[in-house]
Design a protein around this motif. Sequence first.
Motif, PDB file in Angstrom:
ATOM      1  N   GLU A 143     -15.042 -24.347  36.363  1.00  0.00           N
ATOM      2  CA  GLU A 143     -16.442 -24.318  35.911  1.00  0.00           C
ATOM      3  C   GLU A 143     -16.510 -23.934  34.436  1.00  0.00           C
ATOM      4  O   GLU A 143     -17.279 -24.526  33.663  1.00  0.00           O
ATOM      5  CB  GLU A 143     -17.242 -23.330  36.758  1.00  0.00           C
ATOM      6  N   GLY A 144     -15.719 -22.945  34.043  1.00  0.00           N
ATOM      7  CA  GLY A 144     -15.707 -22.526  32.648  1.00  0.00           C
ATOM      8  C   GLY A 144     -15.253 -23.636  31.721  1.00  0.00           C
ATOM      9  O   GLY A 144     -15.818 -23.845  30.638  1.00  0.00           O
ATOM     10  N   GLN A 145     -14.237 -24.370  32.140  1.00  0.00           N
ATOM     11  CA  GLN A 145     -13.748 -25.495  31.336  1.00  0.00           C
ATOM     12  C   GLN A 145     -14.811 -26.578  31.209  1.00  0.00           C
ATOM     13  O   GLN A 145     -14.993 -27.163  30.134  1.00  0.00           O
ATOM     14  CB  GLN A 145     -12.479 -26.078  31.969  1.00  0.00           C
ATOM     15  N   GLN A 146     -15.533 -26.833  32.288  1.00  0.00           N
ATOM     16  CA  GLN A 146     -16.591 -27.846  32.243  1.00  0.00           C
ATOM     17  C   GLN A 146     -17.715 -27.422  31.307  1.00  0.00           C
ATOM     18  O   GLN A 146     -18.215 -28.224  30.509  1.00  0.00           O
ATOM     19  CB  GLN A 146     -17.140 -28.105  33.646  1.00  0.00           C
ATOM     20  N   TYR A 162     -22.809 -18.827  26.419  1.00  0.00           N
ATOM     21  CA  TYR A 162     -21.461 -18.742  25.858  1.00  0.00           C
ATOM     22  C   TYR A 162     -20.651 -17.631  26.518  1.00  0.00           C
ATOM     23  O   TYR A 162     -19.494 -17.835  26.889  1.00  0.00           O
ATOM     24  CB  TYR A 162     -21.532 -18.513  24.353  1.00  0.00           C
ATOM     25  N   VAL A 163     -21.270 -16.455  26.675  1.00  0.00           N
ATOM     26  CA  VAL A 163     -20.546 -15.339  27.291  1.00  0.00           C
ATOM     27  C   VAL A 163     -20.173 -15.683  28.734  1.00  0.00           C
ATOM     28  O   VAL A 163     -19.077 -15.354  29.200  1.00  0.00           O
ATOM     29  CB  VAL A 163     -21.389 -14.046  27.231  1.00  0.00           C
ATOM     30  N   ASN A 164     -21.069 -16.368  29.439  1.00  0.00           N
ATOM     31  CA  ASN A 164     -20.748 -16.772  30.811  1.00  0.00           C
ATOM     32  C   ASN A 164     -19.577 -17.744  30.820  1.00  0.00           C
ATOM     33  O   ASN A 164     -18.687 -17.668  31.688  1.00  0.00           O
ATOM     34  CB  ASN A 164     -21.960 -17.419  31.475  1.00  0.00           C
ATOM     35  N   MET A 165     -19.548 -18.656  29.845  1.00  0.00           N
ATOM     36  CA  MET A 165     -18.445 -19.624  29.771  1.00  0.00           C
ATOM     37  C   MET A 165     -17.106 -18.932  29.542  1.00  0.00           C
ATOM     38  O   MET A 165     -16.130 -19.223  30.240  1.00  0.00           O
ATOM     39  CB  MET A 165     -18.717 -20.641  28.658  1.00  0.00           C
ATOM     40  N   ILE A 166     -17.045 -17.993  28.592  1.00  0.00           N
ATOM     41  CA  ILE A 166     -15.761 -17.340  28.332  1.00  0.00           C
ATOM     42  C   ILE A 166     -15.385 -16.399  29.472  1.00  0.00           C
ATOM     43  O   ILE A 166     -14.205 -16.171  29.730  1.00  0.00           O
ATOM     44  CB  ILE A 166     -15.739 -16.608  26.973  1.00  0.00           C
ATOM     45  N   ARG A 167     -16.399 -15.878  30.164  1.00  0.00           N
ATOM     46  CA  ARG A 167     -16.106 -15.059  31.353  1.00  0.00           C
ATOM     47  C   ARG A 167     -15.385 -15.902  32.397  1.00  0.00           C
ATOM     48  O   ARG A 167     -14.365 -15.478  32.959  1.00  0.00           O
ATOM     49  CB  ARG A 167     -17.408 -14.496  31.935  1.00  0.00           C
ATOM     50  N   LEU A 168     -15.904 -17.101  32.622  1.00  0.00           N
ATOM     51  CA  LEU A 168     -15.294 -17.982  33.611  1.00  0.00           C
ATOM     52  C   LEU A 168     -13.942 -18.502  33.148  1.00  0.00           C
ATOM     53  O   LEU A 168     -12.968 -18.509  33.911  1.00  0.00           O
ATOM     54  CB  LEU A 168     -16.226 -19.163  33.892  1.00  0.00           C
ATOM     55  N   LYS A 169     -13.871 -18.922  31.899  1.00  0.00           N
ATOM     56  CA  LYS A 169     -12.661 -19.584  31.407  1.00  0.00           C
ATOM     57  C   LYS A 169     -11.520 -18.607  31.132  1.00  0.00           C
ATOM     58  O   LYS A 169     -10.350 -18.947  31.306  1.00  0.00           O
ATOM     59  CB  LYS A 169     -13.001 -20.363  30.142  1.00  0.00           C
ATOM     60  N   THR A 170     -11.859 -17.386  30.719  1.00  0.00           N
ATOM     61  CA  THR A 170     -10.832 -16.439  30.286  1.00  0.00           C
ATOM     62  C   THR A 170     -10.675 -15.250  31.216  1.00  0.00           C
ATOM     63  O   THR A 170      -9.558 -14.835  31.529  1.00  0.00           O
ATOM     64  CB  THR A 170     -11.154 -15.926  28.865  1.00  0.00           C
ATOM     65  N   SER A 171     -11.802 -14.693  31.669  1.00  0.00           N
ATOM     66  CA  SER A 171     -11.754 -13.392  32.335  1.00  0.00           C
ATOM     67  C   SER A 171     -11.439 -13.444  33.825  1.00  0.00           C
ATOM     68  O   SER A 171     -10.802 -12.527  34.346  1.00  0.00           O
ATOM     69  CB  SER A 171     -13.098 -12.665  32.147  1.00  0.00           C
ATOM     70  N   VAL A 172     -11.899 -14.482  34.511  1.00  0.00           N
ATOM     71  CA  VAL A 172     -11.796 -14.444  35.968  1.00  0.00           C
ATOM     72  C   VAL A 172     -10.346 -14.417  36.455  1.00  0.00           C
ATOM     73  O   VAL A 172     -10.059 -13.808  37.484  1.00  0.00           O
ATOM     74  CB  VAL A 172     -12.560 -15.615  36.636  1.00  0.00           C
ATOM     75  N   LEU A 173      -9.437 -15.035  35.707  1.00  0.00           N
ATOM     76  CA  LEU A 173      -8.045 -15.015  36.156  1.00  0.00           C
ATOM     77  C   LEU A 173      -7.431 -13.628  35.957  1.00  0.00           C
ATOM     78  O   LEU A 173      -6.621 -13.187  36.772  1.00  0.00           O
ATOM     79  CB  LEU A 173      -7.226 -16.074  35.417  1.00  0.00           C
ATOM     80  N   LEU A 174      -7.844 -12.931  34.898  1.00  0.00           N
ATOM     81  CA  LEU A 174      -7.436 -11.536  34.731  1.00  0.00           C
ATOM     82  C   LEU A 174      -7.975 -10.693  35.878  1.00  0.00           C
ATOM     83  O   LEU A 174      -7.267  -9.867  36.462  1.00  0.00           O
ATOM     84  CB  LEU A 174      -7.957 -10.982  33.403  1.00  0.00           C
ATOM     85  N   GLY A 175      -9.255 -10.909  36.200  1.00  0.00           N
ATOM     86  CA  GLY A 175      -9.864 -10.168  37.303  1.00  0.00           C
ATOM     87  C   GLY A 175      -9.204 -10.459  38.629  1.00  0.00           C
ATOM     88  O   GLY A 175      -8.954  -9.545  39.426  1.00  0.00           O
ATOM     89  N   ALA A 176      -8.914 -11.731  38.874  1.00  0.00           N
ATOM     90  CA  ALA A 176      -8.266 -12.105  40.133  1.00  0.00           C
ATOM     91  C   ALA A 176      -6.884 -11.494  40.235  1.00  0.00           C
ATOM     92  O   ALA A 176      -6.460 -11.055  41.311  1.00  0.00           O
ATOM     93  CB  ALA A 176      -8.179 -13.626  40.239  1.00  0.00           C
TER      94      ALA A 176
END
Length: 325
Positions: A143-146, A162-176
């Motif tokens: 979703e972040g990439q899209q 923008y913040v939501n996009m970088i959260r999805l693209k960058t942060s969620v894998l750190l969180g996971a």
Amino acid sequence: MRTIEDYITLAKAAVAALTLPTSPEGLYEPIAYGLSNGGKLLRPALLLASCEAVGGDAEKALSQAAAIEMYHNFTLFHDDVMDRADLRRGKPTVCAKWDDNTAILSGDTLLTLAVEKVVENVEPQKAVELLRIFNRAAIEVYEGQQYDMMFENRDNVGIDDYVNMIRLKTSVLLGAACKIGAVMGNADSSRSQALYDFAMNLGVAFQLQDDMLDVYGDPKVFGKAIGGDILNNKKTFLLINAINLAEGDTKAELNSWLNASHPFPGEKIAAITAIYDRLGVDRLCREAIADYDSRARQSLQGSGLSDEAIAFFEAFAESLMGRKR
């Protein structure tokens, strides 16, 4: 708790120990090449640290650590195709060394192998939870990439977008990674959520800092030329704020540079940086970085983690956010 270097060493060994089929060579050789092509291994290291932070044994989460790194490399295979990238970590990308079709197919295979690895030697109930976390993170990364692709052709991108996009693209894998590590350490929901929130907020702070460094970093320390985002009209936190705040002559000047066909790179970078300075968007970005960094640290307080574990993650955040490249 061990040091972050210790966890990186464990993660590196876990990836190196992966056994891949040898045939067909055209499918698996690119996977081996990609996995051996360096990388900081921070995600798998955080997974192992999270496992021990909640009282688990990092040695029992090595498969999951390898799975997170495998998934991350799968995204790089596909990203490089989409970006037409020739180099990754100073070496030819898979799509450049082989071709796009190979990068796509080997990437798909790497994703499937990662899914297998994340539940390796895990009892069924825990496997279901791990797959839920893993798959949710994967979908959010897509979703972040899209969103990132959509923003390239949109003029009305807001700061929240923008913040939501970088959260999805960058942060969620750190969180996971943190949450999977916590599950492997048999953490309760409050501690695993605290670690997830820590990583999510830290990831946003990290990406915002990357936006800053691309404009204001020292090229000798940053490790690459600055101003790439400006030259590509990339919608970063800085540019979006500038578009929103600019008025009159400043707005006309900004639009002129954004619409220029073949500007001299140095002139465009200098001019738009001057506009950023004039509008104070550098200050706004620094304030946002500090805010998300603070949120990350606050997530650790009252988490039920030991003082040692909290100190470890705070030191990790300090190290990450103190970087200059």
